[in-house]
Design a protein around this motif. Structure first.
Motif, mmCIF file in Angstrom:
data_model
loop_
_atom_site.group_PDB
_atom_site.id
_atom_site.type_symbol
_atom_site.label_atom_id
_atom_site.label_comp_id
_atom_site.label_asym_id
_atom_site.label_seq_id
_atom_site.Cartn_x
_atom_site.Cartn_y
_atom_site.Cartn_z
ATOM 1 N N UNK A 1 0.689 -1.156 0.126
ATOM 2 C CA UNK A 1 0.114 -0.079 0.166
ATOM 3 C C UNK A 1 0.807 1.205 -0.023
ATOM 4 N N UNK A 2 2.012 1.251 0.659
ATOM 5 C CA UNK A 2 2.683 2.396 0.959
ATOM 6 C C UNK A 2 3.597 2.645 -0.448
ATOM 7 N N UNK A 3 3.894 1.717 -1.076
ATOM 8 C CA UNK A 3 4.456 1.779 -2.423
ATOM 9 C C UNK A 3 3.346 2.268 -3.702
ATOM 10 N N UNK A 4 2.251 1.718 -3.440
ATOM 11 C CA UNK A 4 1.399 2.133 -4.598
ATOM 12 C C UNK A 4 1.073 3.597 -4.237
ATOM 13 N N UNK A 5 0.712 3.981 -2.853
ATOM 14 C CA UNK A 5 0.551 5.448 -2.838
ATOM 15 C C UNK A 5 1.843 6.403 -3.540
ATOM 16 N N UNK A 6 3.043 5.913 -3.205
ATOM 17 C CA UNK A 6 3.986 6.758 -3.902
ATOM 18 C C UNK A 6 3.869 6.565 -5.333
ATOM 19 N N UNK A 7 3.928 5.314 -6.029
ATOM 20 C CA UNK A 7 3.717 5.120 -7.469
ATOM 21 C C UNK A 7 2.520 6.002 -7.918
ATOM 22 N N UNK A 8 1.535 5.868 -7.248
ATOM 23 C CA UNK A 8 0.330 6.676 -7.950
ATOM 24 C C UNK A 8 0.450 8.100 -7.750
ATOM 25 N N UNK A 9 1.000 8.545 -6.640
ATOM 26 C CA UNK A 9 1.520 9.987 -6.695
ATOM 27 C C UNK A 9 2.482 10.481 -7.571
ATOM 28 N N UNK A 10 3.280 9.580 -7.939
ATOM 29 C CA UNK A 10 4.465 9.999 -8.901
ATOM 30 C C UNK A 10 4.015 10.097 -10.129
ATOM 31 N N UNK A 11 3.062 9.076 -10.520
ATOM 32 C CA UNK A 11 2.374 9.159 -11.859
ATOM 33 C C UNK A 11 1.353 10.440 -12.065
ATOM 34 N N UNK A 12 0.697 10.781 -11.198
ATOM 35 C CA UNK A 12 0.163 11.947 -11.020
ATOM 36 C C UNK A 12 0.866 13.325 -11.205
ATOM 37 N N UNK A 13 1.774 13.336 -10.540
ATOM 38 C CA UNK A 13 2.943 14.488 -10.407
ATOM 39 C C UNK A 13 3.290 14.591 -11.915
ATOM 40 N N UNK A 14 3.903 13.348 -12.371
ATOM 41 C CA UNK A 14 4.679 13.519 -13.825
ATOM 42 C C UNK A 14 3.584 13.936 -14.662
ATOM 43 N N UNK A 15 2.251 13.556 -14.769
ATOM 44 C CA UNK A 15 1.103 13.829 -15.578
ATOM 45 C C UNK A 15 0.910 15.700 -15.409
ATOM 46 N N UNK A 16 1.129 16.187 -14.321
ATOM 47 C CA UNK A 16 1.182 17.449 -14.137
ATOM 48 C C UNK A 16 2.214 18.299 -14.555
ATOM 49 N N UNK A 17 3.433 17.682 -14.319
ATOM 50 C CA UNK A 17 4.739 18.220 -14.582
ATOM 51 C C UNK A 17 4.658 18.268 -16.523
ATOM 52 N N UNK A 18 4.050 17.240 -17.035
ATOM 53 C CA UNK A 18 4.235 17.219 -18.387
ATOM 54 C C UNK A 18 3.191 18.256 -18.811
ATOM 55 N N UNK A 19 2.175 18.312 -18.506
ATOM 56 C CA UNK A 19 1.198 19.704 -18.638
ATOM 57 C C UNK A 19 2.003 21.049 -18.697
ATOM 58 N N UNK A 20 2.769 21.186 -17.817
ATOM 59 C CA UNK A 20 3.565 22.254 -17.332
ATOM 60 C C UNK A 20 4.413 22.727 -18.428
ATOM 61 N N UNK A 21 5.261 21.309 -18.547
ATOM 62 C CA UNK A 21 6.158 21.452 -19.752
ATOM 63 C C UNK A 21 5.503 21.655 -21.101
ATOM 64 N N UNK A 22 4.529 21.315 -21.237
ATOM 65 C CA UNK A 22 4.097 21.779 -22.722
ATOM 66 C C UNK A 22 3.786 23.238 -22.659
ATOM 67 N N UNK A 23 3.569 23.915 -21.871
ATOM 68 C CA UNK A 23 3.321 25.265 -21.660
ATOM 69 C C UNK A 23 4.667 26.238 -21.775
#
Length: 139
Positions: A14-36
């Motif tokens: 569960x701890x690893x899943x939280x870190x992984x899910x958070x990381x995938x969400x964070x990268x999605x946000x980072x990519x949206x920022x990078x596109x701008x």
């Protein structure tokens, strides 16, 4: 106190899943920022890529390792809910692979193309949570 290996495996999963899910969400946000930020995104992309390599990738590997251990301990392989969950985790792992490639290209100075994966990521996380808690009979 008796050592309960299953409980520890589940907690680590569960701890690893939280870190992984958070990381995938964070990268999605980072990519949206990078596109701008065309032309000035290399440093931001490099920082996001470091985070991905240091946190998200190890968390993904831990999710898989601990998850297999939990599934073996619970004798759940072959259960419909687990098969559905595994399919969703494969999709999330694939999205992460696509994101990592985009981060690598952005760090090299290429313009990234935003893929709107955020709704898929969020829906996947919710579906996994429901499947794990409810464990519905799926045939």
């Amino acid at each position: 106190m008796i050592f309960d290996g299953y409980t520890w495996l589940k907690a680590l999963h569960v701890a690893a899943a939280l870190l992984f899910a958070g990381g995938v969400l964070a990268i999605s946000i980072a990519l949206a920022i990078l596109a701008r930020m065309p032309g000035q995104a290399e440093r931001f992309a490099a920082a996001a890529r470091r985070y991905d390599r240091l946190v998200t990738v190890p968390a993904m590997l831990a999710v898989w390792a601990f998850g297999i251990g939990v599934a073996l301990s619970g004798s759940w392989f072959g259960s419909g809910w687990l098969n559905a969950k595994l399919l969703i985790v494969v999709v999330l792992s694939g999205i992460h692979g696509l994101q990592s490639g985009q981060l690598r290209r952005a760090a090299a100075g290429d313009v990234v193309e935003v893929r709107w994966t955020m709704p898929t990521i969020i829906a996947s996380i919710v579906m996994i949570a429901v499947l794990v808690v409810v464990k519905p009979t799926l045939n």
